[in-house]
Scaffold this motif. Structure first.
Motif, short mmCIF file in Angstrom:
data_model
loop_
_atom_site.label_atom_id
_atom_site.label_comp_id
_atom_site.label_asym_id
_atom_site.label_seq_id
_atom_site.Cartn_x
_atom_site.Cartn_y
_atom_site.Cartn_z
N GLY A 9 53.21 26.98 44.05
CA GLY A 9 52.45 28.22 43.92
C GLY A 9 51.49 28.48 45.06
N MET A 53 52.00 28.49 48.17
CA MET A 53 52.66 29.18 49.29
C MET A 53 52.12 30.59 49.47
SD MET A 53 56.74 28.86 49.74
CE MET A 53 57.08 27.64 48.51
N SER A 54 51.96 31.29 48.33
CA SER A 54 51.58 32.71 48.42
C SER A 54 50.12 32.93 48.04
CB SER A 54 52.49 33.51 47.49
OG SER A 54 52.58 32.84 46.25
N ASN A 55 49.34 31.87 48.04
CA ASN A 55 47.95 32.02 47.64
C ASN A 55 47.00 31.51 48.70
OD1 ASN A 55 47.19 32.89 44.71
ND2 ASN A 55 49.18 31.89 44.59
N ALA A 56 46.13 32.39 49.17
CA ALA A 56 45.13 31.96 50.15
C ALA A 56 44.04 31.17 49.42
CB ALA A 56 44.54 33.18 50.83
N GLU A 93 55.93 29.83 34.73
CA GLU A 93 55.31 30.44 35.89
C GLU A 93 54.80 29.32 36.78
OE1 GLU A 93 51.60 33.26 36.83
OE2 GLU A 93 52.42 33.43 34.81
N LYS A 94 55.02 29.47 38.07
CA LYS A 94 54.63 28.39 38.97
C LYS A 94 53.11 28.21 38.97
CE LYS A 94 58.44 28.10 42.11
NZ LYS A 94 59.14 29.06 42.93
N GLU A 126 53.62 23.99 53.51
CA GLU A 126 53.70 25.15 52.62
C GLU A 126 53.28 24.84 51.19
OE1 GLU A 126 57.67 26.66 52.90
OE2 GLU A 126 56.91 28.49 53.80
N LEU A 143 49.58 27.07 40.53
CA LEU A 143 49.03 27.03 41.88
C LEU A 143 49.18 25.62 42.44
CD1 LEU A 143 47.61 29.07 43.64
CD2 LEU A 143 45.42 28.31 42.71
#
Ligand code: ADP
Ligand code: ASP
Ligand code: MG
Length: 404
Positions: free
Chosen positions: A347, A349-352, A246-247, A376, A249
């Motif tokens: 990871g 990229m999709s995490n604020a 799993e990527k 990114e 963060l």
């Protein structure tokens, strides 16, 4: 199987280390594999040669510096051939000229263009281990060139690609790629695997464990890399396209002290100013990194940016030359004691909130941020060089990267 192995400077630093590597090569050869070995100069030899050059002539030409530096790698391959001979293993050493490793003409920072593989193939067919000098090439003038500091990794990857090798192994003085430089962050953890993109960012942001061009080339030609220790049998880190885990963060923290900040203060606040400023630098091949422009006020604005510390003098000289003409400004300010600290992770990229978390870690230890830049999969801050170790450890801890 055809295997390319690269051993760095510390791994061949003295007689014992040379024999240690020779034994590892012998083992591989005895399994019936074809072995191509890339070596770096012994220990700190490249630094020593550069210091000698400076003593004789601080303004030595890049051509002559390359001519000097390539000797380091030649010593390593010749001694290794002799060591293998004592172990009964047939081997031959070749320099970049003998192989024919063609590069662009830029001395000191050449790029590999093409490698003739015929000589190497012939030697492999004759059942010899082939020992190739890392870090060097030959340009269209038949002169030696070098690939930039740390460039032996790139030689290895280029050879692996050209020879369609079954494996490319980079042997060094640490067990693999860690979540941060283990010399700065003692709690850093070894990664089992990492993607080309993350490794490329880390390497470009200062993680010297791999030359960034080697990663670029590995990605381009699909060469899977293993980074591992020459001193033990630990498994190392695999660098490849996609990782199965799993990527995370954030997969690593890197720092780069070879950074300086230039602030051009009181520029006219009108179109074309940034273009002129950076065009002057680009025309002299000065790479610019983080750029920050202030809000215009009273018809003027400030632009600050970072360059490699090695390029600082040249950059300032260029700006000073144009100050009277197209680039009128009030002041040019320079700061050398700065460093970049970066976090890298696919990871994010999709995490604020990843950047905020990094800034909090720096706030926790009282480190002031001078500049910020993001992409990114990366966040970079510029801080005082004196705070690098503290900042690296704090950020590393914040993202729970430490081993338990
Ligand atoms: P070699 O001579 O084998 O090429 P280098 O000195 O070029 O060795 O690279 C290995 C060094 O890279 C390590 O000793 C370590 O201090 C440094 N390093 C920096 N960042 C990292 C990282 N993320 N993981 C592992 N090593 C790192
Ligand atoms: N010997 C060269 C250097 O010190 C190349 C390398 O080690 O990869 O930069
Ligand atoms: Mg290296």
């Amino acid at each position: 199987m055809l295997i390319v192995k690269k051993f760095g400077g510390t791994s061949v630093g003295d007689k014992d280390r040379i024999f240690n590597v020779a034994r590892r090569i012998a083992e591989e050869y005895k399994k019936g594999n074809e072995v191509v070995v890339v070596l770096s100069a012994m220990g700190k030899q490249t630094d020593i040669l550069l210091a000698q050059a400076r003593e004789i002539n601080p303004n030595a030409s890049k051509r002559e510096l390359d001519m000097l530096m390539v000797t380091g790698e030649q010593v390593s391959v010749a001694l290794m051939a002799m060591a293998l001979d004592t172990l009964g293993i047939p081997a031959i050493s070749l320099n970049a000229y003998q192989v024919a490793m063609h590069t662009t003409s830029v001395y000191g920072n050449a790029r590999l263009k093409r490698i003739d593989t015929e000589r190497i193939q012939n030697e492999l067919e004759a059942k010899r281990v082939v020992l190739v000098t890392g870090f060097q090439g030959v340009n269209k003038f038949d002169d030696y060139t070098t690939l930039g500091r740390g460039g032996s990794d790139t030689t290895a990857v280029a050879l692996a690609a050209a020879l369609h090798a079954d494996a490319c192994e980079i042997y060094t003085d640490v067990d693999g790629v860690f979540t941060a430089d283990p010399r700065i962050v003692p709690t850093a953890r070894k990664l089992e695997e990492i993607t080309y993109d993350e490794m490329l960012e880390l390497a470009s942001l200062g993680a010297g464990v791999l030359h960034n061009r080697s990663v670029e080339m590995a990605k381009k030609y699909g060469v899977q890399l293993v980074v591992r220790s020459s001193l033990n049998l630990s498994e190392g880190t695999v660098v490849k396209e996609a990782v199965k885990m799993e990527k995370m963060l954030v997969s690593g923290v890197a720092c780069d002290k070879n950074t300086a900040r230039i602030a051009v203060i009181g520029l006219e606040d009108q179109p074309g100013v940034a273009f002129k400023l950076f065009n002057h630098l680009a025309r002299h091949n000065v790479n610019v990194d983080i750029i920050l422009q202030s809000v215009g006020r009273d018809g003027t604005k400030d632009i600050s940016f970072t360059v490699k510390e090695d390029d600082l003098d040249e950059a300032v000289a260029i700006l000073e030359r144009h100050r009277a003409g197209s680039l009128s400004c009030q002041k040019i300010d320079v700061e050398c004691e700065v460093a970049k600290v970066s976090i890298v992770g696919a990871g994010m990229m999709s995490n604020a909130g990843v950047a905020a978390k990094m800034f909090e870690a720096l706030y926790d230890v009282g480190v002031n941020i001078k500049m910020i830049s993001t992409s990114e999969i990366r966040v970079t801050v510029l801080i005082d060089e004196a705070h690098v170790d503290k900042a690296m450890n704090a950020v590393h801890e914040k993202f729970s990267l430490s081993h338990i």
